[in-house]
Structure formats: C-alpha cells, structure tokens
Write a protein that holds these residues in place. Structure first.
Motif, PDB file in Angstrom:
ATOM      1  N   VAL A 178      30.701  45.790  27.490  1.00 40.39           N
ATOM      2  CA  VAL A 178      32.037  45.195  27.545  1.00 40.39           C
ATOM      3  C   VAL A 178      32.017  44.120  28.627  1.00 40.39           C
ATOM      4  O   VAL A 178      31.216  44.166  29.559  1.00 40.39           O
ATOM      5  N   TYR A 179      32.909  43.140  28.489  1.00 40.46           N
ATOM      6  CA  TYR A 179      32.901  41.966  29.361  1.00 40.46           C
ATOM      7  C   TYR A 179      34.221  41.876  30.123  1.00 40.46           C
ATOM      8  O   TYR A 179      35.295  42.122  29.568  1.00 40.46           O
ATOM      9  N   ASN A 180      34.105  41.507  31.380  1.00 45.22           N
ATOM     10  CA  ASN A 180      35.277  41.359  32.242  1.00 45.22           C
ATOM     11  C   ASN A 180      35.132  40.085  33.074  1.00 45.22           C
ATOM     12  O   ASN A 180      34.112  39.884  33.745  1.00 45.22           O
ATOM     13  N   TRP A 181      36.167  39.216  33.008  1.00 49.98           N
ATOM     14  CA  TRP A 181      36.186  37.972  33.776  1.00 49.98           C
ATOM     15  C   TRP A 181      36.985  38.158  35.055  1.00 49.98           C
ATOM     16  O   TRP A 181      38.060  38.758  35.037  1.00 49.98           O
ATOM     17  N   ILE A 182      36.435  37.665  36.164  1.00 47.34           N
ATOM     18  CA  ILE A 182      37.157  37.680  37.440  1.00 47.34           C
ATOM     19  C   ILE A 182      37.041  36.287  38.062  1.00 47.34           C
ATOM     20  O   ILE A 182      36.094  35.545  37.786  1.00 47.34           O
ATOM     21  N   ARG A 183      38.026  35.950  38.909  1.00 42.65           N
ATOM     22  CA  ARG A 183      38.028  34.653  39.576  1.00 42.65           C
ATOM     23  C   ARG A 183      37.614  34.838  41.024  1.00 42.65           C
ATOM     24  O   ARG A 183      38.140  35.706  41.723  1.00 42.65           O
ATOM     25  N   LEU A 184      36.673  34.048  41.456  1.00 41.52           N
ATOM     26  CA  LEU A 184      36.138  34.180  42.809  1.00 41.52           C
ATOM     27  C   LEU A 184      36.894  33.272  43.770  1.00 41.52           C
ATOM     28  O   LEU A 184      37.556  32.312  43.370  1.00 41.52           O
ATOM     29  N   GLY A 185      36.740  33.571  45.053  1.00 42.33           N
ATOM     30  CA  GLY A 185      37.327  32.721  46.083  1.00 42.33           C
ATOM     31  C   GLY A 185      38.728  33.154  46.453  1.00 42.33           C
ATOM     32  O   GLY A 185      39.309  34.094  45.908  1.00 42.33           O
ATOM     33  N   SER A 186      39.293  32.425  47.440  1.00 44.87           N
ATOM     34  CA  SER A 186      40.627  32.731  47.955  1.00 44.87           C
ATOM     35  C   SER A 186      41.709  31.839  47.359  1.00 44.87           C
ATOM     36  O   SER A 186      42.843  31.846  47.816  1.00 44.87           O
ATOM     37  N   SER A 187      41.359  31.052  46.345  1.00 41.70           N
ATOM     38  CA  SER A 187      42.356  30.184  45.718  1.00 41.70           C
ATOM     39  C   SER A 187      43.406  31.040  45.015  1.00 41.70           C
ATOM     40  O   SER A 187      43.139  32.169  44.597  1.00 41.70           O
ATOM     41  N   PRO A 188      44.631  30.511  44.886  1.00 40.54           N
ATOM     42  CA  PRO A 188      45.673  31.290  44.202  1.00 40.54           C
ATOM     43  C   PRO A 188      45.294  31.567  42.753  1.00 40.54           C
ATOM     44  O   PRO A 188      44.734  30.718  42.067  1.00 40.54           O
ATOM     45  N   THR A 189      45.580  32.783  42.320  1.00 44.51           N
ATOM     46  CA  THR A 189      45.255  33.181  40.948  1.00 44.51           C
ATOM     47  C   THR A 189      46.256  32.567  39.986  1.00 44.51           C
ATOM     48  O   THR A 189      47.445  32.557  40.257  1.00 44.51           O
ATOM     49  N   PRO A 190      45.799  32.043  38.841  1.00 51.21           N
ATOM     50  CA  PRO A 190      46.729  31.496  37.857  1.00 51.21           C
ATOM     51  C   PRO A 190      47.720  32.550  37.385  1.00 51.21           C
ATOM     52  O   PRO A 190      47.457  33.755  37.493  1.00 51.21           O
ATOM     53  N   PRO A 191      48.872  32.151  36.887  1.00 54.14           N
ATOM     54  CA  PRO A 191      49.858  33.120  36.402  1.00 54.14           C
ATOM     55  C   PRO A 191      49.250  34.051  35.361  1.00 54.14           C
ATOM     56  O   PRO A 191      48.374  33.638  34.593  1.00 54.14           O
ATOM     57  N   PRO A 192      49.690  35.325  35.301  1.00 51.74           N
ATOM     58  CA  PRO A 192      49.088  36.283  34.358  1.00 51.74           C
ATOM     59  C   PRO A 192      49.176  35.826  32.916  1.00 51.74           C
ATOM     60  O   PRO A 192      48.278  36.074  32.126  1.00 51.74           O
ATOM     61  N   GLY A 193      50.280  35.155  32.558  1.00 46.14           N
ATOM     62  CA  GLY A 193      50.435  34.734  31.172  1.00 46.14           C
ATOM     63  C   GLY A 193      49.469  33.669  30.743  1.00 46.14           C
ATOM     64  O   GLY A 193      49.281  33.421  29.560  1.00 46.14           O
ATOM     65  N   SER A 194      48.838  32.975  31.707  1.00 47.44           N
ATOM     66  CA  SER A 194      47.938  31.882  31.364  1.00 47.44           C
ATOM     67  C   SER A 194      46.493  32.340  31.214  1.00 47.44           C
ATOM     68  O   SER A 194      45.631  31.542  30.908  1.00 47.44           O
ATOM     69  N   MET A 195      46.197  33.623  31.419  1.00 55.96           N
ATOM     70  CA  MET A 195      44.846  34.166  31.288  1.00 55.96           C
ATOM     71  C   MET A 195      44.874  35.344  30.323  1.00 55.96           C
ATOM     72  O   MET A 195      45.544  36.346  30.563  1.00 55.96           O
ATOM     73  N   VAL A 196      44.158  35.225  29.218  1.00 53.49           N
ATOM     74  CA  VAL A 196      44.062  36.300  28.225  1.00 53.49           C
ATOM     75  C   VAL A 196      42.588  36.490  27.904  1.00 53.49           C
ATOM     76  O   VAL A 196      41.913  35.550  27.483  1.00 53.49           O
ATOM     77  N   GLN A 197      42.065  37.691  28.115  1.00 48.43           N
ATOM     78  CA  GLN A 197      40.643  37.944  27.879  1.00 48.43           C
ATOM     79  C   GLN A 197      40.453  39.076  26.890  1.00 48.43           C
ATOM     80  O   GLN A 197      41.270  39.995  26.784  1.00 48.43           O
ATOM     81  N   ASP A 198      39.348  38.993  26.142  1.00 46.24           N
ATOM     82  CA  ASP A 198      38.946  39.998  25.167  1.00 46.24           C
ATOM     83  C   ASP A 198      37.664  40.647  25.676  1.00 46.24           C
ATOM     84  O   ASP A 198      36.617  40.004  25.752  1.00 46.24           O
ATOM     85  N   GLU A 199      37.727  41.940  26.025  1.00 47.14           N
ATOM     86  CA  GLU A 199      36.579  42.626  26.612  1.00 47.14           C
ATOM     87  C   GLU A 199      35.452  42.841  25.603  1.00 47.14           C
ATOM     88  O   GLU A 199      34.304  43.032  26.003  1.00 47.14           O
ATOM     89  N   VAL A 200      35.764  42.823  24.328  1.00 49.96           N
ATOM     90  CA  VAL A 200      34.734  43.061  23.310  1.00 49.96           C
ATOM     91  C   VAL A 200      33.946  41.780  23.033  1.00 49.96           C
ATOM     92  O   VAL A 200      32.717  41.781  23.009  1.00 49.96           O
ATOM     93  N   SER A 201      34.654  40.686  22.818  1.00 46.97           N
ATOM     94  CA  SER A 201      33.975  39.423  22.502  1.00 46.97           C
ATOM     95  C   SER A 201      33.564  38.647  23.745  1.00 46.97           C
ATOM     96  O   SER A 201      32.752  37.715  23.657  1.00 46.97           O
TER      97      SER A 201
END
Length: 329
Positions: A178-201
C-alpha cells in the motif's frame, strides 16, 4: 452346538466380505491454511497419507502457477520403485523430509524460495489397488517479498489554480504494498480538500494549486515484509504575464470577430427587407406591353420626315377608347 455353528457362519461371512472387498482407500492430509514463507527461506509443505504401502506405491509432487488450472501442473519430483527422481526447474532445491517416504509422511522441503515459487503445490499418492479416492492434497504457498524502491512521477500543470497528479509504484512486493504520500519540511500543509490519495494505486491528486503547495513529497510503499520510498519535488509557479496578456488578447479578438459577424448579419437583413420585390400580378400591364388587337406592324410607324419612331398609344388610352364605343347587340 448351535452357538458354534453361528460363530462359524459369522466368521465365514466376514472372511467372504474381506476377500471380496477391493483395496483400501488412499487418504492424503495437508494443511487447510495457506503457507507464507519469506523470500530466501526454506518452505516445508506438510503432506501425510494412510494406505497399505506395497510394491506399486508411488508419490508425486507438482506445482501450478497462480491462476492456472490443476491440469497444467509441472512436476517437481517422483518417488517410485524405491527411487527418488527430482525433475523440473526446482529439482536442485526440492527434497523429501523423509526418504523413502513409505512411513506415511511425504512432506516436501523447498530451500531458498524465490518469488516465482508462489503458487499451488500438489501432493499425489498412488497405491494400486487402493483407488477409492484421488489421493490428492493441495497446498497454497506465498513467498513474502518486501517492496522495492518505488518510482515517483508527476503529471498535469504546476501553475497556480491548476491541478496535478503524483504517482508512485513498486515493481516488486508480496503481498501487494500500500502507498502513502507525506509532505516533508516545515512549509504549511495544503488544505485537506486539495489532497486526495489512493493507497492502492499510489496516486495523489492535488487540486487548486497555490504557492504553498510547493515542496517535497515522499511516497512510502509498505507491506508486512518492509517498506521503501521515493521523493518528488513539486514547484508551483504563477502564470507568466506574457501568457496572461496573450490570453486577454485572444479573448478580445474573439469578441471583436463575433461583434463584426453580428453587425454584418444585421445589416444584411435590413438591406434585404428594403429591396423592392419585382413581381407582377396577373391583371397588371407593363408599360411597354402591346395593346390587344393591335399588331406589331401598326403599333410602330416610321416618320419619314424626322426619322423618329412614333410611340403607340398606351394601354390606358386604348382601354378608354374601347369603353366609349357603342356595344352592338
């Protein structure tokens, strides 16, 4: 006396049944649960049987790749006539836990398992005349493989307000990672609605990008054997002024062209309405038409003195003259 006769009859009947009955059934026992073994380790595929071992006893182990029918099995080893015959691509790594396997145990040992060893293994015992079952047992083996380093890529536009897709995939791994994307660094995280990930693909969708969406993103592929990751840097830029100016000019030119087309269409419609229609009714007479009853020779006479042609009387004059003539009955 009667008791002795009864006992004799029962013994004779039991002997007749034993003599007339065919051979015993071959019973093969294998684990019902699938077997999982890490890659590079040794797998023991347990198989036991019960039968009266004789000179015709034979044992066979074979292998079927995932998704294929049992009829397409590939042999691994044979035991017959007291001899063991390994065969096939697994011959160097395959052996029996007990050799000869005549004591009711036919367990297969497979060393240094590979990912290609994943599949179904068949333990088949054949012992004529014991034919009352198929003497077959099936074992499913899964070779566990940690995911290898995945490949990260991106597609789509990376300008402010646009959308982009990040992809991550490992070519190896069992069970499937399974796949999981994370954002590195101390920059502000984009709004939750703007990031959608699929753990299978392993796909991450970023919508309505802003300058705050820029940064380094890491994809982690994980299964029960381990994990691996890859990183990708996303740089979101503002649309260039030249591009904006070009877009504005394009819009203005389009509006201008549409306005000219509409103006020409309206002008054409107005001109068409003002133009008179040259149609003549059935009762109308043209000005240059010849009156009825007057021949063409008499309608035009030459004036020998001045050389001019004398115009014949108009239709209205002829009509008036005719109306004053008395009507004869």
């Amino acid at each position: 006396m009667a008791w002795l006769q009864g006992s004799f009859l029962c013994g004779a009947l039991l002997g007749w049944v034993c003599l007339s009955a065919p051979g015993l059934a071959v019973e093969v026992k294998v684990p019902t649960e699938p077997l999982s073994v890490p890659v590079g380790k040794t797998a023991e595929l347990t198989c036991s049987y019960s039968t009266s071992v004789g000179d015709n006893f034979a044992l066979e182990w074979s292998f079927v790749q995932p998704g294929r029918p049992v009829s397409s099995s590939q042999p691994i080893l044979y035991f017959t006539n007291g001899q063991l015959y390994p065969t096939g691509s697994k011959a160097e790594r395959a052996s029996l836990l007990q050799n000869p396997p005549t004591g009711g145990v036919a367990t297969l040992k497979l060393t240094d398992v590979h990912p290609s060893d994943t599949g179904t293994y068949l333990c088949h015992v054949n012992n004529p005349p014991d034919f009352y079952t198929n003497g077959l047992g099936l074992i499913n083996l899964t070779v566990l493989v940690p995911p290898n380093s995945p490949s990260c890529s991106q597609s789509g536009q990376t300008s402010v307000g646009a959308s982009a897709a990040l992809r991550c995939s490992s070519s190896e791994g069992a069970p499937r990672p399974v796949y999981n994307w994370i954002r590195l660094g101390s920059s502000p995280t984009p709004p939750p609605g703007s990031m959608v990930q699929d753990e299978v693909s392993g796909r991450l969708i970023l919508t309505n990008l802003s300058l705050a969406s820029s940064g380094t993103y890491r994809c982690v592929a994980t299964n029960q054997m381990g994990s691996a990751s890859c990183e990708l840097t996303l740089s979101v830029t503002e649309p260039s002024k030249g591009r904006v100016a070009g877009a504005v000019i394009g819009v203005l030119l389009g509006v201008l062209f549409l306005s000219v087309a509409v103006f020409c269409l309206i002008r054409f419609q107005k001109d068409r309405r003002k133009k008179p229609k040259e149609t003549y009714g059935g009762s109308d007479l043209r000005e240059d038409a010849t009156a009825p009853g007057i021949s063409e020779q008499t309608s035009v006479r030459a004036d020998s003195n001045n050389g001019l042609l004398e115009r014949p009387p108009s239709a209205s004059t002829v009509t008036t003259t005719k109306s004053k003539l008395p009507m004869l009955v």
